[in-house]
Design a protein around this motif. Structure first.
Motif, PDB file in Angstrom:
ATOM      1  N   TYR A  32       9.689  -7.827   7.945  1.00 46.44           N
ATOM      2  CA  TYR A  32       9.446  -8.549   7.301  1.00 46.44           C
ATOM      3  C   TYR A  32       7.861  -9.340   6.971  1.00 46.44           C
ATOM      4  O   TYR A  32       7.419  -9.773   7.871  1.00 46.44           O
ATOM      5  N   ALA A  50       1.292 -16.380   2.609  1.00 46.72           N
ATOM      6  CA  ALA A  50       2.389 -15.486   3.183  1.00 46.72           C
ATOM      7  C   ALA A  50       1.775 -15.621   4.803  1.00 46.72           C
ATOM      8  O   ALA A  50       1.197 -14.923   5.626  1.00 46.72           O
ATOM      9  N   ALA A  97       9.965 -15.914  -0.814  1.00 45.07           N
ATOM     10  CA  ALA A  97      10.840 -14.264  -0.930  1.00 45.07           C
ATOM     11  C   ALA A  97      10.221 -14.392   0.418  1.00 45.07           C
ATOM     12  O   ALA A  97       9.208 -13.803   1.449  1.00 45.07           O
ATOM     13  N   GLY A  99       9.559  -9.623   1.627  1.00 43.19           N
ATOM     14  CA  GLY A  99       9.280  -8.386   0.827  1.00 43.19           C
ATOM     15  C   GLY A  99       8.571  -7.024   1.882  1.00 43.19           C
ATOM     16  O   GLY A  99       8.768  -8.233   3.799  1.00 43.19           O
ATOM     17  N   TYR A 109       8.209  -7.681  -3.944  1.00 38.34           N
ATOM     18  CA  TYR A 109       8.474  -9.021  -2.691  1.00 38.34           C
ATOM     19  C   TYR A 109      11.087  -8.746  -3.056  1.00 38.34           C
ATOM     20  O   TYR A 109      10.389  -8.295  -4.637  1.00 38.34           O
ATOM     21  N   TRP A 112      14.104 -13.570  -3.138  1.00 41.43           N
ATOM     22  CA  TRP A 112      13.882 -14.760  -3.354  1.00 41.43           C
ATOM     23  C   TRP A 112      14.871 -15.952  -3.642  1.00 41.43           C
ATOM     24  O   TRP A 112      15.555 -15.575  -4.261  1.00 41.43           O
TER      25      TRP A 112
END
Length: 122
Positions: A32, A50, A97, A99, A109, A112
């Motif tokens: 992920y 991210a 989040a 994803g 995503y 959350w």
């Protein structure tokens, strides 16, 4: 069931620093991407940073490059956002989040957190 819990927000003066944490649970996240987004009053969610859980690759929004650092602790299943040189424009609710499909598109995503408030005073 996936659960993401943010912490570390607060009130800080411009130029100060904060470190946000996002504790993840409920599954294995090795494939992920964990993202940080923010939502300022009256604005849409905005990508901040991210990190890939598997290899640690990172991405940053231009507005935070050089000031924010995202990192992860695979043992604790926790992602951090170190924020330095904070500006009043950084004031927002910060959300984490998780994803698998994107670095910076919030609608892609999957899960959350509830968010943590960051307020930067001038």
């Amino acid at each position: 069931q996936v659960q993401l819990v943010e912490s570390g927000g607060g009130l800080v003066q411009a130029g100060g620093s904060l470190t946000l944490s996002c504790a993840a649970s409920g599954r294995t996240f090795s494939s992920y991407i964990m993202g940080w987004f923010r939502r300022a009053p009256g604005k849409e969610r905005e990508f901040v940073a991210a990190i890939s859980w598997s290899d640690g690759m990172t991405r940053y929004a231009d507005s935070v490059k050089g000031r924010f650092t995202i990192s992860r602790d695979n043992v604790k299943n926790t992602v951090y956002l170190q924020m330095n040189s904070l500006k009043p424009d950084d004031t927002a609710v910060y959300l984490c989040a998780v994803g698998r499909l994107t670095w910076d598109v919030p609608t892609l995503y999957e899960h959350w957190g509830q968010g943590t408030q960051v307020t930067v005073s001038s």
